[in-house]
Design a protein around this motif. Structure first.
Motif, PDB file in Angstrom:
ATOM      1  N   VAL A 190      11.278   8.830  -6.871  1.00  0.00           N
ATOM      2  CA  VAL A 190      11.236   9.859  -5.823  1.00  0.00           C
ATOM      3  C   VAL A 190       9.822  10.413  -5.749  1.00  0.00           C
ATOM      4  CG1 VAL A 190      12.152  12.075  -5.065  1.00  0.00           C
ATOM      5  CG2 VAL A 190      13.653  10.443  -6.244  1.00  0.00           C
ATOM      6  N   ILE A 191       9.278  10.418  -4.544  1.00  0.00           N
ATOM      7  CA  ILE A 191       7.918  10.904  -4.324  1.00  0.00           C
ATOM      8  C   ILE A 191       7.983  12.151  -3.458  1.00  0.00           C
ATOM      9  CG2 ILE A 191       5.757  10.311  -3.142  1.00  0.00           C
ATOM     10  CD1 ILE A 191       6.757   7.351  -4.118  1.00  0.00           C
ATOM     11  N   ASP A 192       7.354  13.218  -3.927  1.00  0.00           N
ATOM     12  CA  ASP A 192       7.337  14.465  -3.141  1.00  0.00           C
ATOM     13  C   ASP A 192       6.432  14.231  -1.929  1.00  0.00           C
ATOM     14  OD1 ASP A 192       6.966  16.902  -1.987  1.00  0.00           O
ATOM     15  OD2 ASP A 192       6.115  17.873  -3.784  1.00  0.00           O
ATOM     16  N   ALA A 193       7.075  13.991  -0.790  1.00  0.00           N
ATOM     17  CA  ALA A 193       6.325  13.634   0.420  1.00  0.00           C
ATOM     18  C   ALA A 193       6.029  14.844   1.297  1.00  0.00           C
ATOM     19  CB  ALA A 193       7.087  12.561   1.206  1.00  0.00           C
ATOM     20  N   THR A 194       6.231  16.049   0.752  1.00  0.00           N
ATOM     21  CA  THR A 194       5.793  17.245   1.497  1.00  0.00           C
ATOM     22  C   THR A 194       4.286  17.449   1.312  1.00  0.00           C
ATOM     23  OG1 THR A 194       6.207  18.738  -0.369  1.00  0.00           O
ATOM     24  CG2 THR A 194       8.030  18.401   1.187  1.00  0.00           C
ATOM     25  N   ARG A 195       3.694  16.744   0.333  1.00  0.00           N
ATOM     26  CA  ARG A 195       2.256  16.882   0.084  1.00  0.00           C
ATOM     27  C   ARG A 195       1.449  16.199   1.192  1.00  0.00           C
ATOM     28  NH1 ARG A 195       1.726  13.897  -5.287  1.00  0.00           N
ATOM     29  NH2 ARG A 195       3.442  12.739  -4.346  1.00  0.00           N
ATOM     30  N   SER A 196       0.133  16.350   1.128  1.00  0.00           N
ATOM     31  CA  SER A 196      -0.704  15.712   2.156  1.00  0.00           C
ATOM     32  C   SER A 196      -0.652  14.196   1.986  1.00  0.00           C
ATOM     33  CB  SER A 196      -2.155  16.195   2.034  1.00  0.00           C
ATOM     34  OG  SER A 196      -2.764  15.608   0.899  1.00  0.00           O
ATOM     35  N   ILE A 197      -0.951  13.479   3.060  1.00  0.00           N
ATOM     36  CA  ILE A 197      -0.982  12.016   3.020  1.00  0.00           C
ATOM     37  C   ILE A 197      -1.904  11.544   1.892  1.00  0.00           C
ATOM     38  CG2 ILE A 197      -1.767   9.972   4.317  1.00  0.00           C
ATOM     39  CD1 ILE A 197      -0.743  11.373   6.878  1.00  0.00           C
ATOM     40  N   GLU A 198      -3.076  12.176   1.769  1.00  0.00           N
ATOM     41  CA  GLU A 198      -4.068  11.738   0.774  1.00  0.00           C
ATOM     42  C   GLU A 198      -3.576  12.028  -0.646  1.00  0.00           C
ATOM     43  OE1 GLU A 198      -4.636  13.761   3.382  1.00  0.00           O
ATOM     44  OE2 GLU A 198      -5.578  12.260   4.681  1.00  0.00           O
ATOM     45  N   ALA A 199      -2.951  13.180  -0.858  1.00  0.00           N
ATOM     46  CA  ALA A 199      -2.461  13.527  -2.206  1.00  0.00           C
ATOM     47  C   ALA A 199      -1.385  12.532  -2.634  1.00  0.00           C
ATOM     48  CB  ALA A 199      -1.911  14.950  -2.218  1.00  0.00           C
ATOM     49  N   ILE A 200      -0.534  12.148  -1.703  1.00  0.00           N
ATOM     50  CA  ILE A 200       0.512  11.165  -2.029  1.00  0.00           C
ATOM     51  C   ILE A 200      -0.130   9.843  -2.433  1.00  0.00           C
ATOM     52  CG2 ILE A 200       2.394   9.799  -1.039  1.00  0.00           C
ATOM     53  CD1 ILE A 200       2.951  12.301   0.793  1.00  0.00           C
ATOM     54  N   GLN A 201      -1.157   9.433  -1.696  1.00  0.00           N
ATOM     55  CA  GLN A 201      -1.797   8.140  -1.973  1.00  0.00           C
ATOM     56  C   GLN A 201      -2.535   8.146  -3.312  1.00  0.00           C
ATOM     57  OE1 GLN A 201      -3.883   7.803   1.745  1.00  0.00           O
ATOM     58  NE2 GLN A 201      -2.040   7.052   2.796  1.00  0.00           N
ATOM     59  N   THR A 202      -3.165   9.263  -3.636  1.00  0.00           N
ATOM     60  CA  THR A 202      -3.839   9.379  -4.942  1.00  0.00           C
ATOM     61  C   THR A 202      -2.817   9.194  -6.055  1.00  0.00           C
ATOM     62  OG1 THR A 202      -5.443  10.883  -3.983  1.00  0.00           O
ATOM     63  CG2 THR A 202      -5.258  10.909  -6.376  1.00  0.00           C
ATOM     64  N   GLY A 203      -1.648   9.805  -5.881  1.00  0.00           N
ATOM     65  CA  GLY A 203      -0.582   9.665  -6.877  1.00  0.00           C
ATOM     66  C   GLY A 203      -0.065   8.241  -6.955  1.00  0.00           C
ATOM     67  N   LEU A 204       0.131   7.625  -5.801  1.00  0.00           N
ATOM     68  CA  LEU A 204       0.687   6.256  -5.783  1.00  0.00           C
ATOM     69  C   LEU A 204      -0.252   5.277  -6.485  1.00  0.00           C
ATOM     70  CD1 LEU A 204       2.110   5.979  -2.144  1.00  0.00           C
ATOM     71  CD2 LEU A 204       3.426   6.141  -4.267  1.00  0.00           C
ATOM     72  N   ALA A 205      -1.564   5.450  -6.273  1.00  0.00           N
ATOM     73  CA  ALA A 205      -2.526   4.513  -6.869  1.00  0.00           C
ATOM     74  C   ALA A 205      -2.453   4.561  -8.393  1.00  0.00           C
ATOM     75  CB  ALA A 205      -3.941   4.831  -6.384  1.00  0.00           C
ATOM     76  N   ILE A 206      -2.032   5.711  -8.934  1.00  0.00           N
ATOM     77  CA  ILE A 206      -1.876   5.843 -10.387  1.00  0.00           C
ATOM     78  C   ILE A 206      -0.496   5.347 -10.832  1.00  0.00           C
ATOM     79  CG2 ILE A 206      -1.727   7.523 -12.289  1.00  0.00           C
ATOM     80  CD1 ILE A 206      -3.698   9.269 -10.554  1.00  0.00           C
ATOM     81  N   ASP A 207       0.528   5.775 -10.080  1.00  0.00           N
ATOM     82  CA  ASP A 207       1.909   5.541 -10.538  1.00  0.00           C
ATOM     83  C   ASP A 207       2.418   4.124 -10.261  1.00  0.00           C
ATOM     84  OD1 ASP A 207       2.215   8.099 -11.543  1.00  0.00           O
ATOM     85  OD2 ASP A 207       2.891   8.905  -9.614  1.00  0.00           O
ATOM     86  N   VAL A 208       2.088   3.558  -9.098  1.00  0.00           N
ATOM     87  CA  VAL A 208       2.688   2.266  -8.733  1.00  0.00           C
ATOM     88  C   VAL A 208       2.392   1.177  -9.776  1.00  0.00           C
ATOM     89  CG1 VAL A 208       2.629   0.397  -7.018  1.00  0.00           C
ATOM     90  CG2 VAL A 208       3.020   2.761  -6.293  1.00  0.00           C
ATOM     91  N   PRO A 209       1.145   1.046 -10.268  1.00  0.00           N
ATOM     92  CA  PRO A 209       0.904   0.025 -11.290  1.00  0.00           C
ATOM     93  C   PRO A 209       1.752   0.250 -12.539  1.00  0.00           C
ATOM     94  CG  PRO A 209      -1.166   0.816 -10.399  1.00  0.00           C
ATOM     95  CD  PRO A 209      -0.096   1.710  -9.849  1.00  0.00           C
ATOM     96  N   ARG A 210       1.884   1.491 -12.959  1.00  0.00           N
ATOM     97  CA  ARG A 210       2.709   1.793 -14.154  1.00  0.00           C
ATOM     98  C   ARG A 210       4.152   1.426 -13.880  1.00  0.00           C
ATOM     99  NH1 ARG A 210       2.441   7.485 -14.016  1.00  0.00           N
ATOM    100  NH2 ARG A 210       4.353   7.193 -15.203  1.00  0.00           N
ATOM    101  N   TRP A 211       4.661   1.839 -12.729  1.00  0.00           N
ATOM    102  CA  TRP A 211       6.063   1.559 -12.401  1.00  0.00           C
ATOM    103  C   TRP A 211       6.315   0.051 -12.321  1.00  0.00           C
ATOM    104  CZ3 TRP A 211       6.079   5.691  -7.957  1.00  0.00           C
ATOM    105  CH2 TRP A 211       6.183   6.968  -8.519  1.00  0.00           C
ATOM    106  N   LEU A 212       5.363  -0.678 -11.740  1.00  0.00           N
ATOM    107  CA  LEU A 212       5.552  -2.124 -11.599  1.00  0.00           C
ATOM    108  C   LEU A 212       5.563  -2.815 -12.959  1.00  0.00           C
ATOM    109  CD1 LEU A 212       3.330  -2.825  -8.482  1.00  0.00           C
ATOM    110  CD2 LEU A 212       5.812  -3.161  -8.638  1.00  0.00           C
ATOM    111  N   ARG A 213       4.915  -2.204 -13.922  1.00  0.00           N
ATOM    112  CA  ARG A 213       4.928  -2.777 -15.275  1.00  0.00           C
ATOM    113  C   ARG A 213       6.121  -2.310 -16.081  1.00  0.00           C
ATOM    114  NH1 ARG A 213      -0.530  -1.500 -14.973  1.00  0.00           N
ATOM    115  NH2 ARG A 213      -1.760  -3.350 -14.561  1.00  0.00           N
ATOM    116  N   GLY A 214       6.959  -1.479 -15.448  1.00  0.00           N
ATOM    117  CA  GLY A 214       8.173  -1.043 -16.135  1.00  0.00           C
ATOM    118  C   GLY A 214       7.967   0.156 -17.037  1.00  0.00           C
TER     119      GLY A 214
END
Ligand code: ADP
Ligand code: MG
Length: 216
Positions: A190-214
């Protein structure tokens, strides 16, 4: 460089209520994956195939029995898996889909009130692989209160059959997404999408690689 391109081909789905920012973030995610050396197949549900897009047009515009709606969603999904998703993964290509089965859970079970047992039967029919289910490796739920989604959609020229639903429908859809995430936290994030577009993307760039690695 996080060397994501060394992972086996992954299937990612993007979910959330209408207006949550799915398309915005899916396009960003695709660009970001390309910077990682991955050229994903971009697709969507309902749709993603010639037949599926015809079913989508009907589903978004035509009044119909609520169980017919669920059956058509799964018929389009069967086609999508057979024609696009499974062949891409078999070729070693990544897939990013704007919605998948969690959306049917959210809209047809949560929003419409379809019997969950019928949903489970359809899911096993269409996605069953022996005892297991073919599911995305990672599902990103862009979460906003329904009024935020509605406000973001206000600029749209016309609203489809789902977007036109009342606020309580969208509240049930959101709740069902959050339930799916609670039931399968390893896959559904779950991603808090009430944040700004850029703040969400900064978070995704950190989290997605970790999540993809399990990693959690
Ligand atoms: P969806 O695909 O989930 O329906 P969109 O990505 O089309 O949502 O976004 C709907 C509208 O909201 C677009 O005009 C988009 O630019 C805007 N938007 C998307 N994400 C955000 C955000 N985090 N903050 C503010 N506006 C946003
Ligand atoms: Mg969209």
């Amino acid at each position: 460089m996080s060397e994501l391109n060394l992972l086996p081909a992954r299937f990612i789905s993007v979910e959330g209520v209408d207006g949550a920012g799915k398309s915005t973030q899916l396009n960003w995610l695709a660009d970001w994956l390309r910077t990682q050396g991955i050229a994903p197949v971009l697709t969507r549900e309902p749709g993603g195939t010639p037949l599926g897009e015809k079913l989508r047009a009907l589903l978004l515009s035509e009044a119909m029995d609520l169980e017919t709606e669920a059956l058509l969603m799964f018929a389009a999904r069967r086609e999508h898996l057979a024609q696009v998703i499974e062949p891409a993964l078999a070729r070693g290509e990544w897939v990013v889909s704007d919605r998948f089965t969690d959306a049917t859970w959210a809209f047809q079970v949560g929003g419409r009130g379809l019997d969950a047992a019928k949903f489970t039967a359809l899911e096993h029919w269409v996605q069953g692989r022996g005892e297991a289910l073919l599911q995305p490796h990672l599902t990103l739920v862009f979460d906003v209160p329904p009024d935020v989604g509605q406000a973001r959609m206000a600029a749209r020229a016309s609203l489809d059959r789902f977007e036109q639903e009342a606020a309580d429908f969208h509240a049930r859809v959101r709740a069902a997404y959050l339930e799916r995430a609670a039931a399968d936290p390893q896959r559904v994030k779950v991603i808090d999408a009430t944040r700004s577009i850029e703040a969400i993307q900064t978070g995704l760039a950190i989290d997605v690689p970790r999540w993809l690695r399990g990693e959690a």
